[in-house]
Design an enzyme around this catalytic site. Structure first.
Site: not given
Ligand code: SMG
Ligand code: MG
Length: 378
Positions: A145, A171, A173, A198, A223, A248, A272, A300
Site C-alpha cells: 500500500s 495499492k 492512496k 483506496d 476501496e 473497509d 481487517k 493492514g
Molecule cells: O499495513 O501496509 C499496511 C497499510 C495498509 O493502506 C493500508 N491501510 O485504509 O487500508 C487502509 C489503510 C489504513 C492505515 S491507517 C493506519
Molecule cells: Mg483501506
C-alpha cells in the site's frame, strides 16, 4: 484454560517511511500490545487503534480505557475453552472492535500454543467453509500500500522501488486533488500491474465523474470511496461502475458485511481483524463471503510482527483470493518488537512462520524500549 493475568503495553514506533492517507500523514505508529497468561503460557495480540480518531473513532487512549476498565477485567479468571468464548465474556460491550480484537487475538494465540497448533490451523478449524483435510498454505500472496506523495514523480519512483523489490500488486492512496493524475501515471508506466486504489472515505456521490474515469483504468477494486459509515451511497455508486467497490471502514461486524452484500454496496471486502473485533468475526465474514461468492483480502494497519503474523495466518483461509496489505517487515519498522521478520518471496508472497500460535516471539527488551506505559491486570 484459566486466564490468570493480562499485560497491556502502549507502544509508539517510528515508521521507516511516513504513510499519508486522505486523513493525514503518520510518521510514527502507536498501538497496544496485549499479553494474556495462563498455565505458564503467554499469548499475544495487537490492538491497531491509532493515536487519533481518523481511520476509526477508536484511539490508543480509548482502547486502553476499554481494555483496562472493561475487557481485561471481564476475562480475568475465566476458564476459556475456545476463542469464541472470549467475545461472550464481554458481550454487553458495544463498539470498540479494535480494543476487543487486541484481547481476543491474544487468547487465540494462547490457546493455539496450548494445543500445539499454528494459528492458521486453529482458524481453519473454526471456519465452516474450509474443506476437511485441506492443507494450510505455507505462504500467502501480498501487495504493498503506497501512501500519498508530494509529486507524481515521487510516487512513480516509490512504486518503482516496490515493484523492483518484487511486489506484484500495488495499492495507491487517493484523495480529491490526488486521484486521476497519479493513478493514470502509474497505470501508464505499468500497464499490466495489478493495481487498486483506496480513498479512505474522502469522496461523495458528487464525485461520480472521478470514479467513471477510474473505472477505465483496469483497477482490481476501488476501496472505501465514500463515507465511512455508509452502505446506501456505496450501493448507488457500485451500480454505476464496472470496477468492484471494496469496503473497509464501513464493515465493522459480520452484520455489516451481510447488509453490504444484500444491498450490493460492494463486491469485495477488505477484512481487517482489528476493525471487525477479532479473529472470530473475521472468520465469520470470510465464511459469509465465501458462501456468497464474494472475494476477500486481508487489510493492514501498519502492524508490528505480532499483528502481521495474525494477518498472515488469517489470509491462509481459502476465500482470501486477492493479495493482502501484508508487506515485508522491513517496509514498516527499523527493529520490530517480535521475531522472526517477514520477508518478501520472489513470487510476491510471504511465508508462514513455523511453530505454534502466531509463530513469532516478542522480544522483551525491544518491547520495553518502545513502550510508553505498561499495566498488569491480575
Ligand atoms: O499495513 O501496509 C499496511 C497499510 C495498509 O493502506 C493500508 N491501510 O485504509 O487500508 C487502509 C489503510 C489504513 C492505515 S491507517 C493506519
Ligand atoms: Mg483501506
Amino acid at each position: 484454560m484459566k486466564i490468570e493475568s493480562t499485560d497491556l503495553y502502549h507502544v509508539d514506533m517510528p515508521l521507516v517511511t511516513p504513510f499519508e492517507t486522505s486523513f493525514g500523514r503518520e510518521t510514527t505508529r502507536a498501538g497496544i500490545l496485549v499479553a494474556v497468561h495462563g498455565e505458564g503460557l503467554t499469548g499475544w495480540g495487537e490492538c491497531v487503534a491509532s493515536s487519533g480518531p481518523w481511520f476509526s473513532y477508536e484511539t490508543t487512549e480509548t482502547a486502553w480505557h476499554l481494555l483496562r476498565d472493561f475487557l481485561a477485567p471481564a476475562l480475568l479468571g475465566q476458564d476459556v475453552h475456545g476463542p469464541e468464548d472470549v467475545p461472550a465474556c464481554y458481550a454487553a460491550v458495544r463498539g470498540h472492535p479494535m480494543a476487543r480484537a487486541g484481547l481476543e487475538n491474544a487468547v487465540w494465540d494462547l490457546l493455539a500454543r496450548a494445543a500445539g497448533l499454528s494459528l492458521a490451523q486453529m482458524l481453519a478449524r473454526a471456519s465452516r467453509v474450509v474443506p476437511a483435510g485441506r492443507a494450510v498454505p505455507d505462504r500467502v500472496p501480498v501487495g504493498v500500500s503506497v501512501g500519498i506523495e508530494d509529486t507524481v514523480a515521487e510516487l512513480v519512483r516509490r512504486v518503482a522501488g516496490y515493484v523492483g523489490q518484487g511486489y506484484g500488486r500495488v495499492k495507491l492512496k487517493i484523495k480529491p486533488g490526488w486521484d486521476l493524475e497519479p493513478v493514470q501515471a502509474v497505470r501508464a508506466r505499468w500497464p499490466g500491474l495489478p493495481l487498486q486504489v483506496d480513498a479512505n472515505s474522502a469522496y461523495t456521490l458528487a464525485d461520480l465523474e472521478v470514479f467513471r474515469a477510474l473505472d477505465d483504468l483496469d483497477l482490481l477494486l476501488i476501496e472505501q470511496p465514500l463515507h465511512h459509515d455508509d452502505l446506501v451511497d456505496h450501493a448507488r455508486l457500485q451500480a454505476e461502475l464496472e470496477t468492484p467497490i471494496c469496503l473497509d471502514e464501513s464493515i465493522q461486524s459480520p452484520e455489516h458485511a451481510r447488509w453490504a452484500l444484500d444491498l450490493d454496496a460492494c463486491r469485495v471486502i477488505n477484512i481487517k481483524v482489528g476493525r471487525v473485533g477479532g479473529m472470530t468475526a473475521a472468520v465469520d465474514i470470510h465464511d459469509l463471503c465465501a458462501r456468497r461468492g464474494v472475494p476477500v483480502w486481508c487489510g493492514g494497519m501498519l502492524e508490528t510482527n505480532v499483528g502481521r503474523a495474525g494477518n498472515v495466518a488469517l489470509a491462509t483461509l481459502p476465500n482470501f483470493t486477492l493479495p493482502g496489505d501484508i508487506s515485508a517487515s522491513a517496509r514498516y519498522y527499523y527493529q520490530d518488537i517480535a521475531q522472526p521478520d517477514f520477508v518478501l518471496n520472489p513470487d510476491s508472497t510471504v511465508s508462514l512462520p513455523a511453530g505454534p500460535g502466531l509463530g513469532v516471539e516478542v522480544l522483551a527488551g525491544r518491547l520495553a524500549a518502545v513502550s510508553q506505559r505498561h499495566l498488569r491486570i491480575a
